[in-house]
Design an enzyme around this catalytic site. Structure first.
Site, mmCIF file in Angstrom:
data_model
loop_
_atom_site.group_PDB
_atom_site.id
_atom_site.type_symbol
_atom_site.label_atom_id
_atom_site.label_comp_id
_atom_site.label_asym_id
_atom_site.label_seq_id
_atom_site.Cartn_x
_atom_site.Cartn_y
_atom_site.Cartn_z
ATOM 1 N N SER A 269 0.851 -1.195 0.000
ATOM 2 C CA SER A 269 0.000 0.000 0.000
ATOM 3 C C SER A 269 0.884 1.242 0.000
ATOM 4 C CB SER A 269 -0.899 -0.008 1.239
ATOM 5 O OG SER A 269 -1.465 1.263 1.471
ATOM 6 N N LYS A 275 -0.220 -3.806 4.746
ATOM 7 C CA LYS A 275 -1.165 -4.374 3.785
ATOM 8 C C LYS A 275 -0.553 -5.496 2.953
ATOM 9 C CE LYS A 275 -4.824 -3.225 2.895
ATOM 10 N NZ LYS A 275 -5.301 -2.076 2.101
ATOM 11 N N ASN A 277 -2.300 -6.935 -0.122
ATOM 12 C CA ASN A 277 -3.427 -6.970 -1.046
ATOM 13 C C ASN A 277 -3.238 -8.032 -2.125
ATOM 14 O OD1 ASN A 277 -4.699 -4.635 0.145
ATOM 15 N ND2 ASN A 277 -3.152 -3.388 -0.874
ATOM 16 N N ARG A 308 -25.593 -3.812 -46.511
ATOM 17 C CA ARG A 308 -24.445 -3.204 -45.835
ATOM 18 C C ARG A 308 -24.982 -2.179 -44.845
ATOM 19 N NH1 ARG A 308 -19.852 -2.982 -48.889
ATOM 20 N NH2 ARG A 308 -18.821 -2.090 -47.074
#
Length: 442
Positions: A269, A275, A277, A308
């Site tokens: 972090s 942290k 993560n 088309r």
């Protein structure tokens, strides 16, 4: 393209198959194949076809200039045909793009780009499936709390959980691997009128040279194969997102049952040093999230007028590009997440609460005391245990009705989650068997 965001949102090997150079070379490959097909059908001298093919090299052309000129005709095929014609010498120049229309070039180029992009995409997905199979087999007996509506329900195994991931991966790999990109060649109005009676022969040779399926007839405004591709890519994103969401939930601090063992600095972090993560799983979710909207945009383009379309065809280009790019990135990050994934067996077992086993205890008691009486008695003990009055086994053994029919040792055995896993092992084995059969290891 963004040097700042693409390393996260356009990661992995699929990205290289989707750049401007890749698209330009695919368009030139289409022009070379067309010239060769005309020669195969006897409509062009082989020497002229070779001269055209020799000029079909992307490095001969300026992508930026072609894009600038595309606004004049509404697509980049027109200016490319002019540039290619100028590059071809002699009489062969008069046969560049003969009998084709711009959409033939771009649709066939799309199918080439898709065919080439599916190779690394499927490679990443196969690696994900192999890693899931490894985890499922290794943890077939690792007890884990099963969760419904985000609440603990009954015990399962981590192997059974991952077997479900594996099943989803094997399903989308099979479907995506069976997708057959097809050539597009119809001329101005889908009749190949310029080739007279040789139209079908040219289409066949053209498809073979591109190594694409030969379509039943031109599909300028019949976009089912494009819609099918979008739906398949959306399924891949959905499967990847489901797995990644499970990883992020199981990696929560309060759960802590898995973590990503990434390189130094991975999962950190900018503010909080503690942290950890699951960044690869997070990246999967970021890349997969746009898929439903992109798929919807492609499906909306199926409404096309006459031979088309005026705008609907053009509107496919960006969502298809983004869908291929984001799906490739999601698959890359899922592979990374699963390769990094480390289960914490101790945390899984510790998180399994005794209350998960009340269904089993109720069943044992109901046979002796009746279902409703058993349910009410065990529900009372569960509430008391949740309120901190004591261990569930002790409270059950002390309850007049429960203790009358079940002794403490029997209750402890009934509360053991490893004895109440149903067919989890069988389901793991079935998923693994299907996976190995699909890969030809039966």
């Amino acid at each position: 393209m963004s040097d700042l965001f693409d390393p996260l949102l356009a990661a992995g090997p699929v990205r290289a198959e989707l750049g401007d150079e890749a698209w330009l070379q695919a368009m030139l490959d289409v022009e070379a194949a067309l010239a060769g097909a005309l020669a195969d059908a006897g409509l062009l001298q082989p020497a002229h076809a070779r001269n055209i093919a020799e000029a079909c090299r992307a490095e001969y052309y300026d992508v930026v200039e072609l894009g600038r000129q595309a606004v004049g005709i509404g697509n980049p095929a027109g200016p490319l045909v002019r540039a290619l014609t100028a590059q071809v010498h002699g009489d062969a120049a008069g046969y560049v793009h003969f009998g084709a229309t711009s959409q033939d070039v771009l649709d066939s180029a799309l199918m080439l780009v898709v065919a080439r992009a599916l190779v690394p995409l499927l490679d990443d997905l196969e690696a994900c499936a192999d890693r899931a199979a490894e985890l499922a087999e290794r943890h077939a007996g690792t007890v884990q709390a099963g969760r419904t509506l985000l609440q603990q329900a009954l015990p399962t195994t981590f192997g059974c959980v991952v077997a479900s991931w594996l099943s989803g991966l094997d399903t989308v790999i099979g479907r995506l691997g069976a997708y057959r990109p097809a050539a597009q060649l119809g001329g101005a109005a889908g009749t190949l009128a310029s080739y007279g009676e040789h139209g079908p022969a040219v289409l066949k040779a053209f498809s073979e040279r591109l190594q694409l399926d030969e379509p039943l007839l031109p599909w300028h405004t019949e976009r089912t194969r494009v819609a099918e591709l979008a739906g398949l890519l959306g399924e891949v994103d959905g499967v990847a997102a489901r797995i990644a969401r499970a990883v992020t939930l199981l990696a929560q601090t309060e759960v802590g049952e898995v973590f990503e063992a990434g390189p130094a600095g991975s999962g950190g972090s900018s503010t909080l040093p503690h942290k950890r993560n699951p960044v690869a799983a997070v990246a999967v979710l970021a890349c997969a999230r746009p898929a439903p909207g992109l798929v919807a945009s492609v499906l909306a383009g199926m409404e096309q007028e006459h031979q088309r379309a005026a705008g609907a065809w053009h509107a496919e280009w960006r969502p298809l590009q983004e869908l291929l790019r984001s799906t490739g990135s999601a698959a890359h990050w899922l592979r990374t997440s699963l390769e990094r994934l480390r289960p914490d067996e101790h945390a899984m077992r510790e998180n399994v609460r005794d209350e998960l086993m009340t269904e089993r205890v109720t069943g044992a008691l109901a046979a002796k005391a009746g279902r409703l009486a058993a349910h009410d008695a065990i529900a009372e003990c569960s509430r008391r245990a949740a309120g901190g009055e004591g261990a569930l086994a002790d409270l059950l053994a002390a309850h007049p009705l429960v203790g009358k029919h079940l002794d403490h040792a029997g209750i402890v055995e009934l509360l053991d989650p490893s004895g109440y896993l149903g067919s989890a092992q069988t389901f793991v084995e079935r998923a693994l068997s299907f996976h190995h059969k699909r890969k030809g290891h039966a």
